[in-house]
Enzyme design. Structure first.
Site, PDB file in Angstrom:
ATOM      1  N   ARG A 245     107.334  33.669  73.579  1.00  0.00           N
ATOM      2  CA  ARG A 245     105.858  34.001  73.982  1.00  0.00           C
ATOM      3  C   ARG A 245     105.571  35.293  73.467  1.00  0.00           C
ATOM      4  NH1 ARG A 245     104.252  31.162  78.588  1.00  0.00           N
ATOM      5  NH2 ARG A 245     102.073  32.293  77.859  1.00  0.00           N
TER       6      ARG A 245
ATOM      7  N   ASP B 286     107.851  19.096  81.835  1.00  0.00           N
ATOM      8  CA  ASP B 286     107.095  20.078  82.683  1.00  0.00           C
ATOM      9  C   ASP B 286     107.027  19.826  83.980  1.00  0.00           C
ATOM     10  OD1 ASP B 286     105.698  22.491  83.398  1.00  0.00           O
ATOM     11  OD2 ASP B 286     103.944  21.723  82.237  1.00  0.00           O
TER      12      ASP B 286
ATOM     13  N   CYS C 293     108.375  24.493  79.145  1.00  0.00           N
ATOM     14  CA  CYS C 293     107.413  25.837  79.448  1.00  0.00           C
ATOM     15  C   CYS C 293     108.050  26.787  80.219  1.00  0.00           C
ATOM     16  CB  CYS C 293     106.164  25.529  79.573  1.00  0.00           C
ATOM     17  SG  CYS C 293     105.747  24.669  81.055  1.00  0.00           S
TER      18      CYS C 293
ATOM     19  N   ARG D   7      94.066  33.498  82.667  1.00  0.00           N
ATOM     20  CA  ARG D   7      94.661  32.447  82.992  1.00  0.00           C
ATOM     21  C   ARG D   7      93.840  31.826  84.569  1.00  0.00           C
ATOM     22  NH1 ARG D   7     100.785  31.371  84.564  1.00  0.00           N
ATOM     23  NH2 ARG D   7     100.887  30.729  82.429  1.00  0.00           N
TER      24      ARG D   7
ATOM     25  N   GLN E 264     101.494  29.245  74.944  1.00  0.00           N
ATOM     26  CA  GLN E 264     102.742  28.443  75.079  1.00  0.00           C
ATOM     27  C   GLN E 264     103.124  27.839  73.907  1.00  0.00           C
ATOM     28  OE1 GLN E 264     105.056  28.511  77.852  1.00  0.00           O
ATOM     29  NE2 GLN E 264     106.436  27.589  76.302  1.00  0.00           N
TER      30      GLN E 264
ATOM     31  N   HIS F  91      97.377  24.988  77.170  1.00  0.00           N
ATOM     32  CA  HIS F  91      98.296  26.136  77.408  1.00  0.00           C
ATOM     33  C   HIS F  91      98.355  26.475  75.712  1.00  0.00           C
ATOM     34  CE1 HIS F  91     100.617  29.352  78.854  1.00  0.00           C
ATOM     35  NE2 HIS F  91     101.527  28.470  79.511  1.00  0.00           N
TER      36      HIS F  91
HETATM   37  N1  NVA Z   1     101.867  22.645  83.892  1.00  0.00           N
HETATM   38  C1  NVA Z   1     102.210  23.965  84.554  1.00  0.00           C
HETATM   39  C2  NVA Z   1     102.821  24.836  83.426  1.00  0.00           C
HETATM   40  C3  NVA Z   1     102.993  26.313  84.170  1.00  0.00           C
HETATM   41  C4  NVA Z   1     103.385  27.332  83.219  1.00  0.00           C
HETATM   42  C5  NVA Z   1     101.260  24.579  85.241  1.00  0.00           C
HETATM   43  O1  NVA Z   1     100.060  24.295  85.133  1.00  0.00           O
HETATM   44  O2  NVA Z   1     101.287  24.774  86.475  1.00  0.00           O
HETATM   45  N1   CP Z   2     105.409  29.274  80.795  1.00  0.00           N
HETATM   46  C1   CP Z   2     104.432  29.997  81.672  1.00  0.00           C
HETATM   47  O1   CP Z   2     103.177  30.035  81.154  1.00  0.00           O
HETATM   48  O2   CP Z   2     105.131  30.644  82.479  1.00  0.00           O
HETATM   49  P1   CP Z   2     104.429  31.635  83.488  1.00  0.00           P
HETATM   50  O3   CP Z   2     103.673  30.502  84.472  1.00  0.00           O
HETATM   51  O4   CP Z   2     105.467  32.131  84.342  1.00  0.00           O
HETATM   52  O5   CP Z   2     103.571  32.401  82.783  1.00  0.00           O
END
Ligand code: NVA
Ligand code: CP
Length: 316
Positions: free
Chosen positions: A301, A234, A273, A113, A143, A140
């Site tokens: 997930r 989101d 998500c 990540r 997801q 992502h």
């Molecule tokens: N779009 C959000 C998704 C979190 C799972 C982010 O990147 O923070």
């Molecule tokens: N949806 C998702 O990726 O959640 P987290 O940021 O908690 O991993």
């Protein structure tokens, strides 16, 4: 379920997944079928990843991704090491290339990540083991594999569904666009004009859609979501994006309310998500309504990621 091996051209063994479109429609189909098999019963897979190790490398916080990976890999008999890079981005202490060339000597896969998609590209360039994108600024895919599973569990056909996205045209949106384009469904993406999806990923989606007949619509009209099968939203401000009162104000017309869901249609699902910012992009009355499938998405997930890892590690 076809047997997967290195000689099988559709095999995912030792491949990396930086975007959903790194998988073909057939590979996603196989992954979803395997995820359903796992979800029914993990017993036959209890030792599938024995002696295999996955490094989880996170530059940003996580609940769902980290926990579903750690518990999921344990269910398959594998192990993982969590590297917390929230305080020191990858590439700071040593080059990304050297970092990857160390990790590949011990680990069987890296699940990352990161802030910048380019970090994943650079890691992939220098390492021979699979790299899986666990969220970056642009995508992502893990997801969306879980979401595809959720949509099918709720009776939708990925090749004919009509999805609606409301809010910011962000990383999750880009991956959902790729899913729609790969399977030939349709999707309306309703965002403020200056929060549309990235032009690069819109072009890639259009290229995929040409091959499948998928229909994509980009609009600033929040009412364009009328008559869809699922409404997805989101965070208005994703991790790493700059926050501003102006952006929040521009997002207000895209907030998912009971009126939005009425417009979508009586059977429309609500998807997110997570984490959700209740009272911002979605109201409690929608998050907690019967048509909300957000916790199914979270549960899935683990099954979707496990199905993917089994194939990347050639353990199925
Ligand atoms: N779009 C959000 C998704 C979190 C799972 C982010 O990147 O923070
Ligand atoms: N949806 C998702 O990726 O959640 P987290 O940021 O908690 O991993």
């Amino acid at each position: 379920m076809p047997s997967l091996s290195v000689s099988n051209p559709s095999s995912l063994a030792r491949r990396s997944v930086l975007t959903l479109a790194d998988l073909s429609r057939e590979q996603i189909r196989t992954t979803l079928d395997l995820a359903k098999e796992l979800k029914r019963d993990y017993t036959p897979f209890a030792h599938a990843l024995q002696q295999r190790a996955v490094v989880l490398l996170f530059e940003k916080p996580s609940l769902r991704t980290r926990v579903s990976l750690e518990i999921g890999i344990a269910k398959l008999g594998g192990s993982c090491v969590y590297l917390d890079h929230q305080a020191s981005p990858i590439g700071q202490r040593e080059t990304i290339a050297d970092y990857g060339r160390n990790l590949e000597r011990w680990a069987d896969a890296l699940v990352c990540r990161v802030f910048r998609h380019e970090t994943l590209v650079e890691l992939q360039r220098w390492t021979k083991i699979p790299i899986v994108n666990a969220l970056c600024d642009a995508h992502h895919p893990c997801q969306i594999l879980a979401d595809a599973l959720t949509l099918e569990e709720h009776g939708l056909d990925l090749s004919s569904m009509r999805l609606a996205w409301l809010g910011d045209g962000n990383n999750v949106c880009h991956s959902l666009m790729q899913l729609t384009a790969l399977f030939g469904g349709s999707m309306v993406v309703a965002t403020p004009d200056d929060c549309r999806p990235d032009a690069t990923w819109m072009a890639k989606t259009a290229e995929l859609a040409r091959a499948t007949g998928a229909r994509m619509e980009y609009t600033s009209d929040a009412k364009a979501i009328a008559g869809c099968d699922a409404v997805y939203t989101d965070a208005w401000i994703s991790m790493g994006q700059s926050d501003s009162a102006a952006k929040r104000a521009s997002m207000l017309p895209y907030q998912v309310t009971e009126a939005t869901m009425r417009l979508a249609g009586a059977n429309a699902l609500f998807m997110h998500c997570l984490p959700a910012h209740r009272g911002e992009e979605v109201l409690d009355s929608v998050m907690d309504a019967p048509q909300s499938v957000v916790f199914d998405q979270a549960e899935n997930r683990m099954h979707a990621q496990n199905a993917l890892l089994l194939q990347l590690l050639n353990a199925r």
